[in-house]
Design a protein around this motif. Structure first.
Motif, PDB file in Angstrom:
ATOM      1  N   THR A  14       0.811  -1.220   0.000  1.00 51.78           N
ATOM      2  CA  THR A  14       0.000   0.000   0.000  1.00 51.78           C
ATOM      3  C   THR A  14       0.851   1.280   0.000  1.00 51.78           C
ATOM      4  O   THR A  14       0.516   2.218  -0.732  1.00 51.78           O
ATOM      5  N   PRO A  15       1.955   1.372   0.765  1.00 50.72           N
ATOM      6  CA  PRO A  15       2.784   2.588   0.647  1.00 50.72           C
ATOM      7  C   PRO A  15       3.350   2.793  -0.754  1.00 50.72           C
ATOM      8  O   PRO A  15       3.408   3.913  -1.243  1.00 50.72           O
ATOM      9  N   LEU A  16       3.747   1.689  -1.414  1.00 46.53           N
ATOM     10  CA  LEU A  16       4.335   1.812  -2.742  1.00 46.53           C
ATOM     11  C   LEU A  16       3.299   2.260  -3.770  1.00 46.53           C
ATOM     12  O   LEU A  16       3.551   3.179  -4.573  1.00 46.53           O
ATOM     13  N   VAL A  17       2.123   1.625  -3.749  1.00 44.38           N
ATOM     14  CA  VAL A  17       1.067   2.011  -4.693  1.00 44.38           C
ATOM     15  C   VAL A  17       0.599   3.435  -4.414  1.00 44.38           C
ATOM     16  O   VAL A  17       0.356   4.216  -5.345  1.00 44.38           O
ATOM     17  N   ALA A  18       0.487   3.799  -3.143  1.00 50.73           N
ATOM     18  CA  ALA A  18       0.085   5.161  -2.787  1.00 50.73           C
ATOM     19  C   ALA A  18       1.101   6.175  -3.305  1.00 50.73           C
ATOM     20  O   ALA A  18       0.731   7.233  -3.837  1.00 50.73           O
ATOM     21  N   TYR A  19       2.385   5.861  -3.167  1.00 55.27           N
ATOM     22  CA  TYR A  19       3.425   6.762  -3.669  1.00 55.27           C
ATOM     23  C   TYR A  19       3.327   6.936  -5.178  1.00 55.27           C
ATOM     24  O   TYR A  19       3.443   8.054  -5.707  1.00 55.27           O
ATOM     25  N   THR A  61      -6.389   9.910  -4.022  1.00 57.11           N
ATOM     26  CA  THR A  61      -6.253   8.475  -4.270  1.00 57.11           C
ATOM     27  C   THR A  61      -5.108   7.903  -3.457  1.00 57.11           C
ATOM     28  O   THR A  61      -5.214   6.815  -2.880  1.00 57.11           O
ATOM     29  N   MET A  62      -3.994   8.643  -3.389  1.00 56.35           N
ATOM     30  CA  MET A  62      -2.852   8.206  -2.593  1.00 56.35           C
ATOM     31  C   MET A  62      -3.258   7.983  -1.141  1.00 56.35           C
ATOM     32  O   MET A  62      -2.898   6.969  -0.523  1.00 56.35           O
ATOM     33  N   HIS A  63      -4.030   8.938  -0.598  1.00 56.48           N
ATOM     34  CA  HIS A  63      -4.427   8.843   0.805  1.00 56.48           C
ATOM     35  C   HIS A  63      -5.231   7.586   1.081  1.00 56.48           C
ATOM     36  O   HIS A  63      -4.943   6.837   2.031  1.00 56.48           O
ATOM     37  N   PHE A  64      -6.234   7.323   0.271  1.00 61.01           N
ATOM     38  CA  PHE A  64      -7.118   6.202   0.587  1.00 61.01           C
ATOM     39  C   PHE A  64      -6.553   4.850   0.165  1.00 61.01           C
ATOM     40  O   PHE A  64      -6.933   3.821   0.717  1.00 61.01           O
ATOM     41  N   ALA A 177      10.492  16.414 -10.531  1.00 61.73           N
ATOM     42  CA  ALA A 177       9.763  17.191  -9.521  1.00 61.73           C
ATOM     43  C   ALA A 177       8.594  16.396  -8.961  1.00 61.73           C
ATOM     44  O   ALA A 177       8.294  16.458  -7.761  1.00 61.73           O
ATOM     45  N   SER A 178       7.925  15.618  -9.815  1.00 65.76           N
ATOM     46  CA  SER A 178       6.781  14.832  -9.344  1.00 65.76           C
ATOM     47  C   SER A 178       7.226  13.701  -8.419  1.00 65.76           C
ATOM     48  O   SER A 178       6.505  13.345  -7.482  1.00 65.76           O
ATOM     49  N   LEU A 179       8.400  13.130  -8.662  1.00 64.12           N
ATOM     50  CA  LEU A 179       8.913  12.089  -7.771  1.00 64.12           C
ATOM     51  C   LEU A 179       9.189  12.660  -6.383  1.00 64.12           C
ATOM     52  O   LEU A 179       8.881  12.035  -5.361  1.00 64.12           O
ATOM     53  N   VAL A 180       9.749  13.869  -6.366  1.00 61.52           N
ATOM     54  CA  VAL A 180       9.995  14.533  -5.081  1.00 61.52           C
ATOM     55  C   VAL A 180       8.670  14.889  -4.410  1.00 61.52           C
ATOM     56  O   VAL A 180       8.489  14.705  -3.197  1.00 61.52           O
ATOM     57  N   MET A 181       7.718  15.388  -5.201  1.00 63.02           N
ATOM     58  CA  MET A 181       6.420  15.747  -4.641  1.00 63.02           C
ATOM     59  C   MET A 181       5.696  14.518  -4.093  1.00 63.02           C
ATOM     60  O   MET A 181       5.098  14.560  -3.020  1.00 63.02           O
ATOM     61  N   GLY A 182       5.764  13.396  -4.823  1.00 63.04           N
ATOM     62  CA  GLY A 182       5.135  12.166  -4.344  1.00 63.04           C
ATOM     63  C   GLY A 182       5.749  11.694  -3.038  1.00 63.04           C
ATOM     64  O   GLY A 182       5.031  11.249  -2.132  1.00 63.04           O
TER      65      GLY A 182
END
Length: 288
Positions: A14-19, A61-64, A177-182
């Protein structure tokens, strides 16, 4: 009695998919924000709106997805559907305000600080409103300092991401930038979860609301479908990938000053141009 909290009941899944969801939403949203700075003013609101929904949907989506791995050993967890989807609306609205500020004012100075702060507060508001929608046989309590740290992480991450979007560079720049933001959004989520304590009620009871499994369908069908659609828009827009300005539409772009035409030395000007530049003392070389 304090409940036994486990935020990783499915391990690293779940942490990986959320990221990945946070990165996908961030990449699309930041690219749309960059795109809005390269087009005519009439197209700018559409691109900024698309970016707002992409980032809001991605972090929601990441949160849930991450919450699918959250359990309290002593009680089942359900969710209030109204508050759950209200958190999506709050995320899109506040992220949209921040993105529109940067899109119209530029990614620097006061505009960047204001837009980043509002966007970061939108991310944090989405998280804690979504947590308020949890229904279990107990009471949620938070450590104030840890909550404050999570909000600071969200604001700093949002400001850095909007700054990166405003640099108007290539696609790989936005991906980085999106990788850092994620990573920052995921860090904000799990920092906020670390602040949580569950105090169970002594009387037995069954919580109201929908189970986590019941939320999976709208998560997959709604925001994820939108993210895929936005991804198609990005892939089929060459300017989105190249990150080069649209020279055909140069009016009112943040950070792109307008310059008057300057006569090229050694080039013969038309008669009208010679008259316009004559009062400045400029001369046109004569043909031999």
């Amino acid at each position: 009695m304090q409940g036994t909290v486990d935020g990783f009941s499915y391990g690293i899944v779940t942490p990986l998919v959320a990221y990945l969801m946070a990165c996908l939403g961030g990449a699309l949203g930041l690219r749309c924000t960059t795109r809005s700075m390269l087009v005519a003013q009439s197209w700018r609101p559409g691109w900024l709106a698309l970016g707002s929904v992409a980032i809001g949907s991605g972090i929601w989506t990441m949160h849930f997805v991450a919450m699918m791995g959250f359990t309290v050993k002593e009680t089942p967890i359900h969710y209030d559907m109204a508050l759950t989807f209200a958190s999506l609306g709050v995320a899109i609205l506040m992220v949209g305000i921040g993105i529109f500020i940067v899109g119209y004012r530029g990614a620097s100075g006061t505009a960047l600080f204001t837009g980043g702060t509002i966007t970061g507060l939108g991310i944090a508001s989405m998280h804690y409103l979504g947590m308020a929608g949890m229904r279990l046989n107990g009471k949620l309590e938070y450590n104030t300092l840890t909550v404050a740290a999570s909000v600071v992480i969200a604001v700093v991450a949002a400001t850095a991401a909007l700054w990166a979007a405003g640099q108007i560079r290539g696609f790989l720049w936005s991906v980085g930038a999106s990788l850092v933001m994620g990573l920052a959004v995921s860090g904000m989520h799990y920092t906020g979860m670390a602040a949580l304590r569950v105090h169970l009620h002594t009387a037995p009871g069954s919580p109201e609301g929908a189970s986590p499994a019941a939320l999976l369908a709208p998560l997959m069908i709604g925001p994820l479908a939108f993210l895929l659609l936005a991804g198609v828009v990005v892939l089929f827009d060459p300017l989105m990938v190249k990150g080069k300005p649209d020279l055909r539409a140069a009016e009112n772009k943040p950070g792109i000053p307008a310059h008057p035409p300057v006569p090229h030395p050694g080039r013969r000007l038309p008669p009208g141009a010679r008259q316009r530049h004559g009062h400045q003392g400029s001369r046109t070389p004569q043909n031999r």
